[in-house]
Design an enzyme around this catalytic site. Structure first.
Site, PDB file in Angstrom:
ATOM      1  N   ARG A   1       0.844  -1.191   0.000  1.00  0.00           N
ATOM      2  CA  ARG A   1       0.000   0.000   0.000  1.00  0.00           C
ATOM      3  C   ARG A   1       0.882   1.245   0.000  1.00  0.00           C
ATOM      4  O   ARG A   1       1.743   1.391   0.874  1.00  0.00           O
ATOM      5  CB  ARG A   1      -0.909  -0.016   1.237  1.00  0.00           C
ATOM      6  CG  ARG A   1      -1.693   1.255   1.408  1.00  0.00           C
ATOM      7  CD  ARG A   1      -2.614   1.237   2.628  1.00  0.00           C
ATOM      8  NE  ARG A   1      -3.214   2.548   2.747  1.00  0.00           N
ATOM      9  CZ  ARG A   1      -3.147   3.332   3.817  1.00  0.00           C
ATOM     10  NH1 ARG A   1      -2.557   2.927   4.915  1.00  0.00           N
ATOM     11  NH2 ARG A   1      -3.686   4.524   3.803  1.00  0.00           N
TER      12      ARG A   1
ATOM     13  N   GLU B   1      -3.303  -0.445   8.075  1.00  0.00           N
ATOM     14  CA  GLU B   1      -2.147  -0.066   8.906  1.00  0.00           C
ATOM     15  C   GLU B   1      -2.264  -0.734  10.267  1.00  0.00           C
ATOM     16  O   GLU B   1      -3.352  -0.780  10.845  1.00  0.00           O
ATOM     17  CB  GLU B   1      -2.069   1.449   9.158  1.00  0.00           C
ATOM     18  CG  GLU B   1      -1.565   2.251   8.005  1.00  0.00           C
ATOM     19  CD  GLU B   1      -1.468   3.752   8.312  1.00  0.00           C
ATOM     20  OE1 GLU B   1      -1.224   4.138   9.475  1.00  0.00           O
ATOM     21  OE2 GLU B   1      -1.658   4.536   7.367  1.00  0.00           O
TER      22      GLU B   1
ATOM     23  N   ASN C   1      -7.091   1.312  10.107  1.00  0.00           N
ATOM     24  CA  ASN C   1      -5.749   1.586  10.623  1.00  0.00           C
ATOM     25  C   ASN C   1      -5.850   1.479  12.136  1.00  0.00           C
ATOM     26  O   ASN C   1      -6.551   2.269  12.778  1.00  0.00           O
ATOM     27  CB  ASN C   1      -5.288   3.000  10.250  1.00  0.00           C
ATOM     28  CG  ASN C   1      -5.030   3.148   8.759  1.00  0.00           C
ATOM     29  OD1 ASN C   1      -5.197   2.202   7.988  1.00  0.00           O
ATOM     30  ND2 ASN C   1      -4.623   4.336   8.346  1.00  0.00           N
TER      31      ASN C   1
ATOM     32  N   GLU D   1      -7.359   8.139   6.864  1.00  0.00           N
ATOM     33  CA  GLU D   1      -7.544   8.708   8.204  1.00  0.00           C
ATOM     34  C   GLU D   1      -8.071  10.132   8.185  1.00  0.00           C
ATOM     35  O   GLU D   1      -7.481  11.042   8.788  1.00  0.00           O
ATOM     36  CB  GLU D   1      -6.236   8.648   8.997  1.00  0.00           C
ATOM     37  CG  GLU D   1      -5.770   7.234   9.258  1.00  0.00           C
ATOM     38  CD  GLU D   1      -4.669   7.162  10.306  1.00  0.00           C
ATOM     39  OE1 GLU D   1      -4.214   8.210  10.776  1.00  0.00           O
ATOM     40  OE2 GLU D   1      -4.293   6.028  10.664  1.00  0.00           O
TER      41      GLU D   1
ATOM     42  N   TYR E   1      -3.964   1.104  15.867  1.00  0.00           N
ATOM     43  CA  TYR E   1      -2.764   1.159  16.711  1.00  0.00           C
ATOM     44  C   TYR E   1      -3.078   0.837  18.167  1.00  0.00           C
ATOM     45  O   TYR E   1      -2.294   0.217  18.856  1.00  0.00           O
ATOM     46  CB  TYR E   1      -2.096   2.537  16.606  1.00  0.00           C
ATOM     47  CG  TYR E   1      -1.480   2.744  15.230  1.00  0.00           C
ATOM     48  CD1 TYR E   1      -0.177   2.359  14.969  1.00  0.00           C
ATOM     49  CD2 TYR E   1      -2.233   3.267  14.183  1.00  0.00           C
ATOM     50  CE1 TYR E   1       0.386   2.505  13.703  1.00  0.00           C
ATOM     51  CE2 TYR E   1      -1.681   3.417  12.907  1.00  0.00           C
ATOM     52  CZ  TYR E   1      -0.377   3.034  12.677  1.00  0.00           C
ATOM     53  OH  TYR E   1       0.166   3.162  11.428  1.00  0.00           O
TER      54      TYR E   1
ATOM     55  N   HIS F   1      -3.287  10.856   1.150  1.00  0.00           N
ATOM     56  CA  HIS F   1      -2.664  10.651   2.460  1.00  0.00           C
ATOM     57  C   HIS F   1      -2.106  12.004   2.920  1.00  0.00           C
ATOM     58  O   HIS F   1      -0.902  12.180   3.073  1.00  0.00           O
ATOM     59  CB  HIS F   1      -1.594   9.563   2.395  1.00  0.00           C
ATOM     60  CG  HIS F   1      -1.293   8.906   3.724  1.00  0.00           C
ATOM     61  ND1 HIS F   1      -1.331   7.547   3.925  1.00  0.00           N
ATOM     62  CD2 HIS F   1      -0.955   9.440   4.921  1.00  0.00           C
ATOM     63  CE1 HIS F   1      -1.022   7.271   5.188  1.00  0.00           C
ATOM     64  NE2 HIS F   1      -0.777   8.404   5.806  1.00  0.00           N
TER      65      HIS F   1
HETATM   66  C1  BG6 Z   1      -1.203   6.928  10.964  1.00  0.00           C
HETATM   67  C2  BG6 Z   1      -0.833   7.513   9.633  1.00  0.00           C
HETATM   68  O1  BG6 Z   1      -1.904   7.890  11.655  1.00  0.00           O
HETATM   69  O2  BG6 Z   1      -0.203   6.587  11.842  1.00  0.00           O
HETATM   70  C3  BG6 Z   1       0.604   7.308   9.244  1.00  0.00           C
HETATM   71  O3  BG6 Z   1      -1.709   7.095   8.615  1.00  0.00           O
HETATM   72  C4  BG6 Z   1       1.493   7.526  10.453  1.00  0.00           C
HETATM   73  O4  BG6 Z   1       0.905   8.152   8.161  1.00  0.00           O
HETATM   74  C5  BG6 Z   1       1.151   6.465  11.464  1.00  0.00           C
HETATM   75  O5  BG6 Z   1       2.850   7.541  10.201  1.00  0.00           O
HETATM   76  C6  BG6 Z   1       2.003   6.521  12.706  1.00  0.00           C
HETATM   77  O6  BG6 Z   1       1.943   7.770  13.280  1.00  0.00           O
HETATM   78  P1  BG6 Z   1       3.171   8.392  14.056  1.00  0.00           P
HETATM   79  O7  BG6 Z   1       2.687   9.717  14.516  1.00  0.00           O
HETATM   80  O8  BG6 Z   1       3.462   7.472  15.171  1.00  0.00           O
HETATM   81  O9  BG6 Z   1       4.266   8.458  13.060  1.00  0.00           O
END
Ligand code: BG6
Length: 477
Positions: free
Chosen positions: A78, A377, A297, A168, A299, A122
């Site tokens: 991607r 992501e 995405n 995002e 985290y 993006h």
């Molecule tokens: C996401 C984005 O928010 O998180 C990416 O789509 C980004 O572009 C990634 O790099 C990680 O965020 P960070 O702030 O930890 O680099």
């Protein structure tokens, strides 16, 4: 482990990137400036004033990077197209050299049997459109974005079958219009909701055009999903959690997947004079934007607690994904405020590590919309160390990815239709606000905020681990 069904045979094992964070070559071959090219040159906006002028020089080294992907056995990659590389002035004449670059990249991927997954946006709006009419704050951008998308559909639609519309939108607008940390760095809730409405319309228009130009392709937005938890089972905390999920998740997901705003937050914002203005035709257009999959995405999760209308936190911030030091509670009085979750570990960047949260999030999306999911992501940002003999022992990243992939497998067993998984990221890259100290890649890049390093690529331990995961189709996950 109990015996889980295997990953689908055609599962898109992948990895991801974004143009501004990897390409560099910011003013080469006719590219125009994006809002990020100018923003990062304002003192104090990024860590050590780092910009993406050079980034990891992917623009000149893409062949080497694709070679590394091929050797790893990657099934999908991607990447995003830089809008001002294609339209240096936002509209008008197309920059053929920009198109030619992505042509070569796509050909290189296809030659190595790597499925290209192309992100249309993006975050790098052409600066020309920001100057002309305020970027996402003007409805003029809907047609300009549409024309840019059609140009890409026509040029790449024969080889690219997976497309991501907006990356995002929620995180980007939160930082651009609420927290004042992404360009145009504003703190204004009314403008936040208006800009989002225009982006929803642009997303729907781009998807409607996609149906005409790439009828056999698949498209969806990538949403920064940070599922909410209640801090306790007290009814007040439960209500705060429900508020958070409605205002910080379903506000976006419902529009993408149903073409409608969720009614409770819409009525609430209307009473406050903050609801976006509907014009004739908006409702119909939003309904034309239904996606083929939901890009997720992921985290971390966030926990919320009761926030009284008077008193408590009054920052008015909306927290979608925490920044470093996000321990400080943020929220909206009367709705919710963030709370610590003592049940999950934290990364060195104070982000919650919560693999089960990913499964919960995917199940919520499946129950509510019943659409396929593509994880576009997921990854761990850490301070990696380059050891002697060019080694990087990132066993913490392997543990993070493995535990999240295990929950993907569980989610598939639960009934989630998961079509692919792109880790963030393939090579190390520029973290928008954090320079190069926060690394995510399978491939280390010898680059830092001072520049002047040789930018060489070094395979981390996680590279070899993921290579094996792909080879065995996740059998040992
Ligand atoms: C996401 C984005 O928010 O998180 C990416 O789509 C980004 O572009 C990634 O790099 C990680 O965020 P960070 O702030 O930890 O680099």
């Amino acid at each position: 482990h109990e015996k889980l069904p295997p990953f689908p045979a055609d599962f898109l094992w992948g990895s991801a990137s974004a143009a501004y964070q990897i390409e560099g070559a910011w003013n080469e071959d006719g590219k125009g400036p994006s809002v990020w090219d100018l923003y990062t040159k304002i003192p104090g906006t990024t860590f050590k004033e780092t910009s993406g002028d050079i980034a990891v020089d992917h623009y000149h080294r893409y062949k080497e990077d694709v070679q590394l992907m091929a050797e790893m056995g990657l099934k999908s990659y991607r990447f995003s197209v830089s809008w001002p590389r294609i339209y240096p002035h936002g509209t008008g004449e197309v920059n053929e050299a920009g198109l030619a670059f992505y042509d070569s990249l796509i050909d290189e991927l296809v030659a190595h049997s790597i499925e290209p997954v192309l992100t249309l946006y993006h975050w790098d709006v052409p600066q020309a459109l920001q100057d002309r009419y305020g970027g996402w704050e003007s409805r003029e951008i809907i047609e300009d974005f549409n024309q840019y998308c059609i140009t890409l559909y026509k040029r790449f639609g024969d080889r690219v079958k997976y497309w991501v519309s907006l990356n995002e939108q929620n995180h980007n607008t939160n930082h651009a219009y609420m927290l004042g940390m992404h360009p145009p760095a504003v703190k204004d809730r009314k403008r936040f909701y208006e800009a989002n409405h225009i982006m929803f319309l642009a997303n729907a228009q781009a998807i409607a055009s996609f149906r005409k130009h790439v009828p056999d392709g698949k498209i969806g937005p990538s949403f920064a999903y940070t599922p909410s938890y209640p801090a306790s089972s007290s009814p007040e905390d439960m209500l705060a959690y429900e508020n958070a999920e409605e205002f910080t998740s379903y506000w976006w997901l419902d529009v993408y997947c149903r073409g409608e705003y969720p009614s409770i937050p819409y009525r609430h914002l209307k009473q406050q004079g903050l609801a976006p203005v509907f014009e004739e035709g908006d409702q119909e257009l939003l309904k034309q934007g239904m996606p083929d999959f939901v890009g997720v995405n992921y985290y971390q999760t966030i926990t919320y607690e009761h926030n009284p209308l008077h008193g408590g936190v009054s920052s008015g911030k909306m927290n979608n994904t925490g920044q470093k030091g996000s321990n400080e509670s943020t929220g909206i009085p009367g709705l919710y405020k963030t709370a610590n979750n003592p049940h999950v570990e934290k990364s060195n960047w104070d982000w919650n590590i919560d693999p089960i949260g990913l499964r919960i999030g995917m199940r919520r999306i499946t129950s509510r919309y019943d659409l396929p999911i593509f994880i576009t992501e997921n990854g761990l940002g850490e301070f990696d160390k380059l050891e002697s003999e060019d080694q990087v022992h990132d066993e913490y990243r392997i543990a993070y990815l493995k535990s999240h992939l295990h929950q993907c497998k569980q989610a598939i067993a639960d009934g989630v239709e998961l079509i692919g998984y792109c880790s963030w990221s393939f090579t190390d890259l520029l973290s928008w606000l954090n320079g190069y100290q926060k690394r995510y890649g399978f491939v280390y890049v010898n680059q830092d905020e001072e520049g002047g390093k040789d930018l060489r690529r070094i395979k981390k331990d996680s590279y070899f681990w993921y290579q094996d995961v792909i080879k065995t189709n996740g059998e040992n996950i």
